[in-house]
Write a protein that holds these residues in place. Structure first.
Motif, PDB file in Angstrom:
ATOM      1  N   VAL A 136       0.739  -1.141  -0.100  1.00  0.00           N
ATOM      2  CA  VAL A 136      -0.113  -0.063  -0.019  1.00  0.00           C
ATOM      3  C   VAL A 136       0.799   1.019  -0.217  1.00  0.00           C
ATOM      4  O   VAL A 136       1.843   1.418   0.791  1.00  0.00           O
ATOM      5  N   ASP A 137       0.767   2.318  -0.943  1.00  0.00           N
ATOM      6  CA  ASP A 137       1.644   3.515  -1.217  1.00  0.00           C
ATOM      7  C   ASP A 137       0.572   4.777  -0.461  1.00  0.00           C
ATOM      8  O   ASP A 137      -0.489   4.733  -1.137  1.00  0.00           O
ATOM      9  N   HIS A 138       0.841   4.818   0.838  1.00  0.00           N
ATOM     10  CA  HIS A 138       0.058   6.109   1.402  1.00  0.00           C
ATOM     11  C   HIS A 138       0.536   7.364   0.931  1.00  0.00           C
ATOM     12  O   HIS A 138       0.047   8.443   1.448  1.00  0.00           O
ATOM     13  N   SER A 139       1.411   7.465   0.086  1.00  0.00           N
ATOM     14  CA  SER A 139       1.942   8.720  -0.458  1.00  0.00           C
ATOM     15  C   SER A 139       0.998   9.309  -1.364  1.00  0.00           C
ATOM     16  O   SER A 139       1.007  10.564  -1.808  1.00  0.00           O
ATOM     17  N   THR A 140      -0.044   8.403  -1.751  1.00  0.00           N
ATOM     18  CA  THR A 140      -0.961   9.150  -3.007  1.00  0.00           C
ATOM     19  C   THR A 140      -2.296   9.338  -2.312  1.00  0.00           C
ATOM     20  O   THR A 140      -2.583   8.619  -1.276  1.00  0.00           O
ATOM     21  N   THR A 141      -3.015  10.066  -2.824  1.00  0.00           N
ATOM     22  CA  THR A 141      -4.474  10.348  -2.235  1.00  0.00           C
ATOM     23  C   THR A 141      -5.609   9.833  -3.644  1.00  0.00           C
ATOM     24  O   THR A 141      -5.483  10.709  -4.494  1.00  0.00           O
ATOM     25  N   PRO A 142      -6.400   8.845  -3.310  1.00  0.00           N
ATOM     26  CA  PRO A 142      -6.318   7.922  -2.166  1.00  0.00           C
ATOM     27  C   PRO A 142      -5.016   7.093  -2.187  1.00  0.00           C
ATOM     28  O   PRO A 142      -4.420   7.093  -3.251  1.00  0.00           O
ATOM     29  N   PRO A 143      -4.814   6.427  -1.084  1.00  0.00           N
ATOM     30  CA  PRO A 143      -3.479   5.472  -1.215  1.00  0.00           C
ATOM     31  C   PRO A 143      -3.794   4.300  -2.437  1.00  0.00           C
ATOM     32  O   PRO A 143      -4.974   4.160  -2.867  1.00  0.00           O
ATOM     33  N   SER A 144      -2.664   3.990  -3.050  1.00  0.00           N
ATOM     34  CA  SER A 144      -2.625   3.144  -4.150  1.00  0.00           C
ATOM     35  C   SER A 144      -2.181   1.868  -3.777  1.00  0.00           C
ATOM     36  O   SER A 144      -1.323   1.717  -2.802  1.00  0.00           O
ATOM     37  N   PHE A 145      -2.726   0.731  -4.365  1.00  0.00           N
ATOM     38  CA  PHE A 145      -2.397  -0.683  -3.998  1.00  0.00           C
ATOM     39  C   PHE A 145      -1.834  -1.177  -5.159  1.00  0.00           C
ATOM     40  O   PHE A 145      -1.937  -1.263  -6.324  1.00  0.00           O
ATOM     41  N   THR A 146      -1.089  -2.414  -4.670  1.00  0.00           N
ATOM     42  CA  THR A 146      -0.574  -3.400  -5.624  1.00  0.00           C
ATOM     43  C   THR A 146      -0.833  -4.833  -5.101  1.00  0.00           C
ATOM     44  O   THR A 146      -1.109  -5.086  -4.029  1.00  0.00           O
ATOM     45  N   TRP A 147      -0.982  -5.553  -5.845  1.00  0.00           N
ATOM     46  CA  TRP A 147      -1.249  -7.037  -5.598  1.00  0.00           C
ATOM     47  C   TRP A 147      -0.602  -8.035  -6.462  1.00  0.00           C
ATOM     48  O   TRP A 147       0.075  -7.677  -7.198  1.00  0.00           O
ATOM     49  N   PHE A 148      -0.700  -9.304  -6.019  1.00  0.00           N
ATOM     50  CA  PHE A 148      -0.015 -10.095  -6.582  1.00  0.00           C
ATOM     51  C   PHE A 148      -0.698 -11.534  -6.614  1.00  0.00           C
ATOM     52  O   PHE A 148      -1.717 -11.705  -5.736  1.00  0.00           O
ATOM     53  N   ASN A 149      -0.643 -12.309  -7.637  1.00  0.00           N
ATOM     54  CA  ASN A 149      -1.301 -13.694  -7.612  1.00  0.00           C
ATOM     55  C   ASN A 149      -0.626 -14.711  -6.715  1.00  0.00           C
ATOM     56  O   ASN A 149       0.879 -15.162  -6.877  1.00  0.00           O
ATOM     57  N   ALA A 150      -1.205 -14.856  -5.653  1.00  0.00           N
ATOM     58  CA  ALA A 150      -0.601 -15.621  -4.536  1.00  0.00           C
ATOM     59  C   ALA A 150      -0.916 -17.119  -4.662  1.00  0.00           C
ATOM     60  O   ALA A 150      -2.100 -17.332  -4.911  1.00  0.00           O
ATOM     61  N   GLU A 151       0.193 -17.907  -4.234  1.00  0.00           N
ATOM     62  CA  GLU A 151      -0.420 -19.369  -4.379  1.00  0.00           C
ATOM     63  C   GLU A 151       0.583 -19.985  -3.130  1.00  0.00           C
ATOM     64  O   GLU A 151       1.915 -19.704  -3.051  1.00  0.00           O
ATOM     65  N   ILE A 152       0.026 -21.139  -2.455  1.00  0.00           N
ATOM     66  CA  ILE A 152       0.971 -21.661  -1.499  1.00  0.00           C
ATOM     67  C   ILE A 152       1.348 -22.890  -1.987  1.00  0.00           C
ATOM     68  O   ILE A 152       0.492 -23.861  -2.537  1.00  0.00           O
ATOM     69  N   VAL A 153       2.633 -23.238  -2.241  1.00  0.00           N
ATOM     70  CA  VAL A 153       3.280 -24.427  -3.026  1.00  0.00           C
ATOM     71  C   VAL A 153       4.055 -25.034  -1.751  1.00  0.00           C
ATOM     72  O   VAL A 153       5.085 -24.613  -1.386  1.00  0.00           O
TER      73      VAL A 153
END
Length: 221
Positions: A188-205
């Motif tokens: 989460v980048d709180h330096s932007t208004t509104p905060p910006s998010f990055t996501w990733f394709n998560a997998e438990i292996v």
């Protein structure tokens, strides 16, 4: 059992490793606005929070490359008191406004994790223009982990769930954990208004969540 290998840094160094554990955790899914529901495992953003609580300098940033899940995933529900009266950053710095937590108190159910333990693997990424070698930051971090030193008490998603940490041991990851988790919060980048998010394709292996650059995408919550 053969231990998994994790990506090395640009300089060819292996990641630093710290083991964290606690009685409970809540890694809140940001897309659920009312009730708090935890992701089934620690998120990279929560892992960075733990690392920064142990060792932070403005000259570098943390890059999490893998999280080993050491204990089976167990959930429990909890009713928590929260407040809808939030101070702005300006008010918090100046101390000019008191929060009315009684008048603005709400109760929310939370789905949390119980008896958690993780091994975090991460790289130190020096910021542009920093002359101090990467190895110096890594060594300082390892010494702090061994001593149990931290700038603030690490926590597992929310501050009431404190995290304990120490040098990694030989406890294996839970190899029975294999699951595709879909999009998970990366940062989460709180330096932007509104905060910006990055996501990733998560997998438990085999009990390991690997964070690859090519899996990270941007988008709103």
């Amino acid at each position: 059992m053969v231990k998994p290998e994790f990506p090395k840094s640009a300089s060819g160094a292996p990641p630093v490793v710290v083991q964290v554990w606690g009685d409970a955790a809540l890694f809140t899914r940001p897309e659920l606005k009312v009730e708090r529901v935890s992701y089934p495992v620690m998120t990279p953003s929560a892992a960075v929070g733990v690392l920064e609580a142990i060792y932070w300098k403005p000259q570098f940033q943390w890059k999490v490359v893998a999280i080993e899940v050491l204990n089976p995933i167990r959930q429990f529900t909890q009713r928590r008191n929260e407040t809808t009266d939030l101070a702005s950053l300006t008010d918090a710095v100046s101390g000019t406004r008191r929060l009315d937590t009684v008048a603005n108190r709400v109760q929310r159910n939370a789905v949390c994790l119980r008896d958690v333990a993780y091994r975090i693997h991460a790289h130190v990424i020096p910021r542009p223009g920093v002359d101090k070698p990467e190895a110096a930051f890594r060594d300082q971090f390892r010494r702090r982990v061994t001593r149990g030193s931290c700038f603030s008490q690490p926590y597992l998603g929310v501050r009431e769930f404190s995290a304990f940490f120490g040098d990694p041991d030989d406890q294996p990851a839970d190899v029975d954990l294999n699951e595709k988790l879909g999009l998970m919060l990366h940062s989460v980048d709180h330096s932007t208004t509104p905060p910006s998010f990055t996501w990733f394709n998560a997998e438990i292996v085999n009990g390991v969540v690997t964070v690859r650059d090519e899996d990270v995408v941007s988008g709103a919550a």
